[in-house]
Design a protein around this motif. Structure first.
Motif, PDB file in Angstrom:
ATOM      1  N   UNK A 126     -14.930  -3.332  -1.256  1.00 20.19           N
ATOM      2  CA  UNK A 126     -15.347  -2.624  -0.044  1.00 20.19           C
ATOM      3  C   UNK A 126     -14.228  -2.418   0.969  1.00 20.19           C
ATOM      4  N   UNK A 127     -13.063  -3.026   0.778  1.00 20.72           N
ATOM      5  CA  UNK A 127     -12.029  -2.929   1.808  1.00 20.72           C
ATOM      6  C   UNK A 127     -10.942  -1.911   1.476  1.00 20.72           C
ATOM      7  N   UNK A 128     -10.924  -1.419   0.265  1.00 18.99           N
ATOM      8  CA  UNK A 128      -9.783  -0.607  -0.159  1.00 18.99           C
ATOM      9  C   UNK A 128      -9.819   0.774   0.473  1.00 18.99           C
ATOM     10  N   UNK A 129      -8.646   1.231   0.897  1.00 19.86           N
ATOM     11  CA  UNK A 129      -8.548   2.583   1.447  1.00 19.86           C
ATOM     12  C   UNK A 129      -8.033   3.531   0.373  1.00 19.86           C
ATOM     13  N   UNK A 130      -7.899   4.807   0.743  1.00 19.45           N
ATOM     14  CA  UNK A 130      -7.586   5.831  -0.248  1.00 19.45           C
ATOM     15  C   UNK A 130      -6.205   5.655  -0.864  1.00 19.45           C
ATOM     16  N   UNK A 131      -5.291   5.056  -0.150  1.00 15.47           N
ATOM     17  CA  UNK A 131      -3.967   4.795  -0.743  1.00 15.47           C
ATOM     18  C   UNK A 131      -4.104   3.901  -1.964  1.00 15.47           C
ATOM     19  N   UNK A 132      -4.907   2.847  -1.858  1.00 12.10           N
ATOM     20  CA  UNK A 132      -5.130   1.961  -3.001  1.00 12.10           C
ATOM     21  C   UNK A 132      -5.725   2.721  -4.176  1.00 12.10           C
ATOM     22  N   UNK A 133      -6.679   3.593  -3.877  1.00 10.13           N
ATOM     23  CA  UNK A 133      -7.333   4.360  -4.932  1.00 10.13           C
ATOM     24  C   UNK A 133      -6.325   5.244  -5.660  1.00 10.13           C
ATOM     25  N   UNK A 134      -5.492   5.953  -4.903  1.00  8.43           N
ATOM     26  CA  UNK A 134      -4.525   6.858  -5.522  1.00  8.43           C
ATOM     27  C   UNK A 134      -3.471   6.096  -6.311  1.00  8.43           C
ATOM     28  N   UNK A 135      -3.044   4.948  -5.819  1.00  8.73           N
ATOM     29  CA  UNK A 135      -2.064   4.161  -6.565  1.00  8.73           C
ATOM     30  C   UNK A 135      -2.646   3.669  -7.890  1.00  8.73           C
ATOM     31  N   UNK A 136      -3.890   3.224  -7.853  1.00 13.25           N
ATOM     32  CA  UNK A 136      -4.520   2.780  -9.109  1.00 13.25           C
ATOM     33  C   UNK A 136      -4.674   3.935 -10.084  1.00 13.25           C
ATOM     34  N   UNK A 137      -5.059   5.096  -9.576  1.00 13.99           N
ATOM     35  CA  UNK A 137      -5.216   6.255 -10.452  1.00 13.99           C
ATOM     36  C   UNK A 137      -3.885   6.680 -11.060  1.00 13.99           C
ATOM     37  N   UNK A 138      -2.826   6.650 -10.256  1.00 15.16           N
ATOM     38  CA  UNK A 138      -1.520   7.087 -10.747  1.00 15.16           C
ATOM     39  C   UNK A 138      -0.923   6.103 -11.736  1.00 15.16           C
TER      40      UNK A 138
END
Length: 300
Positions: A126-138
């Motif tokens: 619940x705490x992750x922001x969009x930067x975390x999401x994009x890094x995981x995707x990349x």
């Protein structure tokens, strides 16, 4: 057998796009930028690490299970990790980021980074922001790229000749990821009334809780907001469509940098804008990077 020439041309274009070997310079630059951003992002979590991941923190694992169906979250509930383990995991991820910057055991370092990211997200989604999401995707397609073929310590330790060019399919996946981000943003805005009326940027820049800096007086006019709103449409369209036309690429990339740095200056969005901009490295023609590096070496 393909008899129609358009079909053969399309197949050749497909093979060229995904598999015609190119220099890995661009994707290796992306590796360095990925490492730098993930390093800064990881350090930012250190002060409040146990608040978010500790056994006595703000988000108990049972509360996580009420909002997450992630099998790893259930595994962590059944086999809870200690606070020291979570601390070690974050420091391990930070160390992996440093290795990515230096190009030291890059693939192994990225795999470690990605696995730790999955564990931390499962512990507290619940705490992750969009930067975390994009890094995981990349991180996942980047695992399959030739990470250590340029700008890497691994190059110094490697013995024997290595190919100069590699199939770019992993780099293409990263490029398409970036385009998907802009496609979603572009078409979502098309359905917004405020965007169609040309005033959406006014409301975005007058949201008190989200402002980093106030709007200067010279900008605070309806015409300026109209221009900025429609510029957003143009730049987002360009960054998923027109960017594939090489003569326009550097102009579009420069416009994208101005666009995202402007957002970063005015709004509190953590590192989201930087997470998007690092994708731009994958669109820099590798031959241009090779020429630049050769020129810099010649200046020494």
């Amino acid at each position: 057998m393909l008899r129609a020439s358009p079909a053969r041309a399309l197949l050749r274009l497909w093979k060229r796009f995904w598999f015609e070997p190119i220099s890995p310079s661009s994707v290796c630059l992306f590796r360095i930028l990925f490492g730098l951003l993930s390093l800064v992002n990881g350090i930012a979590y250190l002060p409040d690490l146990l608040v978010w991941f500790g056994a006595e923190g703000a988000t108990p694992i049972q509360a996580v299970l009420s909002v997450s169906n992630n099998p790893m979250s259930h595994w962590l509930a059944a086999h809870p990790l200690t606070d020291a383990t979570y601390t070690s995991l974050l420091y391990t991820q930070i160390g992996a980021s440093c290795c990515l910057i230096l190009g030291l055991q890059s693939r192994l370092s990225l795999l470690v980074w990605w696995l730790v990211a999955l564990v931390l997200r499962a512990r507290n989604p619940v705490i992750w922001h969009q930067c975390d999401v994009l890094l995981r995707l990349a991180a996942f397609p980047l695992l399959f790229a030739p990470l250590s073929e340029r700008y890497a310590l691994d190059c110094w330790f490697r013995k024997g000749p290595r190919p100069e060019k590699f199939a770019p399919w992993a780099q293409r996946l990263l490029q398409l990821q970036m385009c998907a981000i802009y496609v979603e943003g572009f078409f979502e805005k098309l359905s917004g009334v405020l965007w169609k009326e040309g005033i959406a940027v006014y409301y975005a820049l007058h949201f008190p809780d989200g402002m980093r800096h106030p709007v200067p007086g010279w900008m605070d006019h309806e015409l300026i907001y109209n221009v900025l709103t429609y510029f957003t449409f143009v730049i987002e369209l360009s960054l998923w469509f027109l960017i594939w036309f090489p003569p326009l690429r550097y102009v579009i990339l420069a416009g994208g940098i101005v666009f995202h740095l402007g957002i970063q200056y005015f709004l509190h969005l953590d590192y989201l804008e930087y997470a998007i901009m690092i994708y731009y490295a994958t669109f820099i023609p590798p031959e241009d990077l090779d020429r630049l590096v050769g020129w810099l070496r010649g200046k020494r």
